[in-house]
Design an enzyme around this catalytic site. Structure first.
Site, PDB file in Angstrom:
ATOM      1  N   HIS A 245     -22.524  -8.227  11.732  1.00 14.12           N
ATOM      2  CA  HIS A 245     -21.423  -8.293  11.104  1.00 14.12           C
ATOM      3  C   HIS A 245     -20.637  -7.069  11.579  1.00 14.12           C
ATOM      4  O   HIS A 245     -21.184  -6.037  11.895  1.00 14.12           O
ATOM      5  CB  HIS A 245     -21.872  -8.244   9.638  1.00 14.12           C
ATOM      6  CG  HIS A 245     -20.652  -8.385   8.673  1.00 14.12           C
ATOM      7  ND1 HIS A 245     -19.519  -7.760   8.512  1.00 14.12           N
ATOM      8  CD2 HIS A 245     -20.307  -9.839   8.069  1.00 14.12           C
ATOM      9  CE1 HIS A 245     -18.578  -8.640   7.746  1.00 14.12           C
ATOM     10  NE2 HIS A 245     -19.200  -9.771   7.565  1.00 14.12           N
ATOM     11  N   GLU A 300     -24.866 -15.979   6.680  1.00 17.30           N
ATOM     12  CA  GLU A 300     -24.863 -17.533   7.081  1.00 17.30           C
ATOM     13  C   GLU A 300     -26.245 -18.523   6.902  1.00 17.30           C
ATOM     14  O   GLU A 300     -26.130 -19.462   6.636  1.00 17.30           O
ATOM     15  CB  GLU A 300     -24.510 -17.471   8.552  1.00 17.30           C
ATOM     16  CG  GLU A 300     -23.100 -16.903   8.604  1.00 17.30           C
ATOM     17  CD  GLU A 300     -22.015 -17.536   7.922  1.00 17.30           C
ATOM     18  OE1 GLU A 300     -22.268 -18.191   7.300  1.00 17.30           O
ATOM     19  OE2 GLU A 300     -20.932 -16.750   7.928  1.00 17.30           O
TER      20      GLU A 300
HETATM   21  N1  ACO Z   1     -27.131 -11.867  18.310  1.00 20.63           N
HETATM   22  C1  ACO Z   1     -27.102 -11.067  19.357  1.00 20.63           C
HETATM   23  N2  ACO Z   1     -26.699  -9.959  19.626  1.00 20.63           N
HETATM   24  C2  ACO Z   1     -25.718  -9.446  18.785  1.00 20.63           C
HETATM   25  C3  ACO Z   1     -25.649 -10.422  17.629  1.00 20.63           C
HETATM   26  C4  ACO Z   1     -26.108 -11.332  17.422  1.00 20.63           C
HETATM   27  N3  ACO Z   1     -25.760 -12.241  16.208  1.00 20.63           N
HETATM   28  N4  ACO Z   1     -24.404  -9.627  16.717  1.00 20.63           N
HETATM   29  C5  ACO Z   1     -24.016  -8.576  17.643  1.00 20.63           C
HETATM   30  N5  ACO Z   1     -24.716  -8.496  18.878  1.00 20.63           N
HETATM   31  C6  ACO Z   1     -24.896  -7.404  19.882  1.00 20.63           C
HETATM   32  C7  ACO Z   1     -23.654  -7.731  20.633  1.00 20.63           C
HETATM   33  O1  ACO Z   1     -24.067  -8.551  21.819  1.00 20.63           O
HETATM   34  C8  ACO Z   1     -23.227  -6.308  21.205  1.00 20.63           C
HETATM   35  O2  ACO Z   1     -24.247  -5.854  22.372  1.00 20.63           O
HETATM   36  P1  ACO Z   1     -23.798  -5.329  23.613  1.00 20.63           P
HETATM   37  O3  ACO Z   1     -23.188  -3.958  22.969  1.00 20.63           O
HETATM   38  O4  ACO Z   1     -25.076  -4.904  24.268  1.00 20.63           O
HETATM   39  O5  ACO Z   1     -22.857  -6.227  24.103  1.00 20.63           O
HETATM   40  C9  ACO Z   1     -23.641  -5.412  20.041  1.00 20.63           C
HETATM   41  O6  ACO Z   1     -24.606  -6.275  19.141  1.00 20.63           O
HETATM   42  C10 ACO Z   1     -22.477  -5.348  19.034  1.00 20.63           C
HETATM   43  O7  ACO Z   1     -21.806  -6.243  18.914  1.00 20.63           O
HETATM   44  P2  ACO Z   1     -20.298  -6.412  18.514  1.00 20.63           P
HETATM   45  O8  ACO Z   1     -20.129  -7.554  19.653  1.00 20.63           O
HETATM   46  O9  ACO Z   1     -19.557  -5.188  18.880  1.00 20.63           O
HETATM   47  O10 ACO Z   1     -20.240  -6.780  17.034  1.00 20.63           O
HETATM   48  P3  ACO Z   1     -19.005  -7.452  16.365  1.00 20.63           P
HETATM   49  O11 ACO Z   1     -18.941  -6.520  15.522  1.00 20.63           O
HETATM   50  O12 ACO Z   1     -17.929  -8.111  17.240  1.00 20.63           O
HETATM   51  O13 ACO Z   1     -19.703  -8.797  15.821  1.00 20.63           O
HETATM   52  C11 ACO Z   1     -20.145 -10.743  15.028  1.00 20.63           C
HETATM   53  C12 ACO Z   1     -19.728  -9.241  14.533  1.00 20.63           C
HETATM   54  C13 ACO Z   1     -19.042 -11.463  15.851  1.00 20.63           C
HETATM   55  C14 ACO Z   1     -20.258 -11.482  13.403  1.00 20.63           C
HETATM   56  C15 ACO Z   1     -21.509 -10.950  15.681  1.00 20.63           C
HETATM   57  O14 ACO Z   1     -22.393 -10.253  14.960  1.00 20.63           O
HETATM   58  C16 ACO Z   1     -21.621 -12.252  15.922  1.00 20.63           C
HETATM   59  O15 ACO Z   1     -21.538 -12.964  16.822  1.00 20.63           O
HETATM   60  N6  ACO Z   1     -22.923 -12.738  15.077  1.00 20.63           N
HETATM   61  C17 ACO Z   1     -23.297 -14.246  15.324  1.00 20.63           C
HETATM   62  C18 ACO Z   1     -22.278 -15.337  14.675  1.00 20.63           C
HETATM   63  C19 ACO Z   1     -22.390 -14.956  13.107  1.00 20.63           C
HETATM   64  O16 ACO Z   1     -23.440 -15.256  12.598  1.00 20.63           O
HETATM   65  N7  ACO Z   1     -21.172 -15.024  12.575  1.00 20.63           N
HETATM   66  C20 ACO Z   1     -20.924 -15.110  11.251  1.00 20.63           C
HETATM   67  C21 ACO Z   1     -20.399 -13.901  10.591  1.00 20.63           C
HETATM   68  S1  ACO Z   1     -20.377 -13.716   8.786  1.00 20.63           S
HETATM   69  C22 ACO Z   1     -18.859 -14.462   8.647  1.00 20.63           C
HETATM   70  O17 ACO Z   1     -17.774 -14.199   9.072  1.00 20.63           O
HETATM   71  C23 ACO Z   1     -18.847 -14.939   7.282  1.00 20.63           C
END
Ligand code: ACO
Length: 357
Positions: A245, A300
């Site tokens: 998140h 989720e």
């Molecule tokens: N699975 C694998 N790796 C992840 C995940 C995940 N679920 N979430 C974050 N990471 C990793 C990223 O790949 C990144 O790694 P890197 O720096 O080596 O590339 C690191 O963690 C930081 O991630 P960010 O992209 O900066 O995180 P961001 O704040 O953009 O992500 C998000 C938030 C989009 C929700 C992300 O965690 C994600 O894609 N989760 C999966 C989808 C999901 O569950 N969505 C629902 C969110 S809740 C809602 O909106 C109601």
């Protein structure tokens, strides 16, 4: 990609009294009330709390129930205006069509009341049944289930849906609330702002995630080795749905509320037991593959299990989620409108600048 500029991380884009998410401590407040107390007010009570001072003064849960009931009745009277255009579309897409058909002078309750009518009508028409009119005297959860199923449903189901809608009502400045704020800040209508907020919401990184969480659980159940499944996905750069998140670095507090709701509705839910094991292994895999990152479970997985336990089909998960979230988009948009300032950030130009071509 530049994470800081491309994702606006840490940028304060609004001053708000609507809600606050403290990601470090895993807490959410709506109008200053902790989320675990907000849910005890029920959906209409939470809407009254959220809208106080923006939609009216001295709002009560009873008053919100009456207004939302009127909104549903109005939405049903306008069914012919959008239903033909939404025909043969998936519910998520069809809801976008319906929202786009809202008149510019739509009221907050007219907009929020539209979603349950639209979603119930779409679920019925895809099963070859006629849409049913609302009963404005009922609460949103009860009337939605009645309009959808064509009969009164068990109180436990109504309570579970009400708990779900209330739990997901708001969690700070999400991408969808921000999109709505940008739109209304240009002087566009509240209907336009909510339509845009919904469009932003439908993406898999935001409100489009719950059905994908179940798809992931199914794929894991079919695999021979869960840990290997996670490792292969993460090695391939995939995201694990239900984890991570932008704000929450601790477990999302709403996940536990939703988990308790599943236990109440379906005490021996097999999916929940499996999901708990999956969550434990996913977190371990994320620690292995993404060391130093604070990635915890978001809502989720629990949301998806609750929606499934309520019999909501996967393709309607996002619209039902939006039904709970719409009152927050409205509150955020009305607060933004009050500020009177157009949102227009600046970009960092990284292209070439020619003097002559
Ligand atoms: N699975 C694998 N790796 C992840 C995940 C995940 N679920 N979430 C974050 N990471 C990793 C990223 O790949 C990144 O790694 P890197 O720096 O080596 O590339 C690191 O963690 C930081 O991630 P960010 O992209 O900066 O995180 P961001 O704040 O953009 O992500 C998000 C938030 C989009 C929700 C992300 O965690 C994600 O894609 N989760 C999966 C989808 C999901 O569950 N969505 C629902 C969110 S809740 C809602 O909106 C109601």
């Amino acid at each position: 990609m530049n994470k800081e500029t491309d994702g606006l991380e840490g940028v304060i884009a609004a001053r708000t009294v609507i809600s606050h998410a403290d990601g470090e401590h895993g807490k959410i407040w709506v109008r200053g009330v902790p989320i675990d107390q907000v849910v005890t007010r029920g959906f209409e009570g939470a809407v009254a709390l959220l809208w106080e001072g923006f939609v009216g003064q001295g709002l009560s849960g009873r008053g919100a129930l009456c207004e939302l009931g009127k909104g549903r009745a109005l939405a049903f009277s306008r069914l012919a205006g959008w239903l033909p255009a939404a025909k043969n579309k998936q519910v998520t897409e069809a809801l976008r069509v319906a929202l786009a058909a809202l008149p510019d002078d739509s009221t907050p309750s007219g907009i929020a009341g539209m979603l349950p009518v639209v979603i119930a009508a779409l679920l019925r028409t895809e099963g070859g049944q006629e849409p049913l009119p609302p009963d404005p005297s009922l609460g949103t959860a009860e009337d939605f289930l009645r309009m959808w199923h064509g009969r009164a449903v068990e109180p436990s189901l109504i309570a579970a849906l009400d708990r779900y809608l209330t739990t997901v009502i708001d969690n700070g400045l999400g991408s969808s609330a921000f999109a709505g704020r940008v739109i209304i800040s240009t002087g566009a209508s509240l209907a336009a702002a909510v339509t845009g907020a919904y469009a932003a919401f439908t993406g898999p990184l935001h409100g489009g995630a719950p059905s994908l969480a179940l798809d992931m659980l199914d794929a894991i159940a079919a695999s021979q080795d869960v840990d290997d499944w996670f490792d292969r996905r993460l090695a391939g750069g995939e995201r694990l749905i239900g984890f991570g998140h932008r704000v929450f670095r601790r477990r999302d507090p709403r996940a536990d509320i939703l988990r308790a709701a599943v236990r109440e509705l379906a005490p021996s839910n097999a999916r929940l037991a499996f999901a708990q094991d999956v969550e434990r292994r996913a977190l371990a895999a994320l620690k292995r593959r993404k060391p130093g990152r604070s990635i915890e479970a978001n809502i989720e997985m629990d949301a998806a299990i609750l929606l499934e336990a309520m019999g909501v089909p996967r393709h309607a998960f996002t619209p039902v989620f939006a039904m709970g979230r719409a009152p927050s988009w409205i509150a955020h948009a009305l607060e933004q409108k009050r500020s009177g300032r157009m949102i227009r950030p600046t970009s960092l130009y990284v292209g070439e600048l020619h003097s002559e071509i």
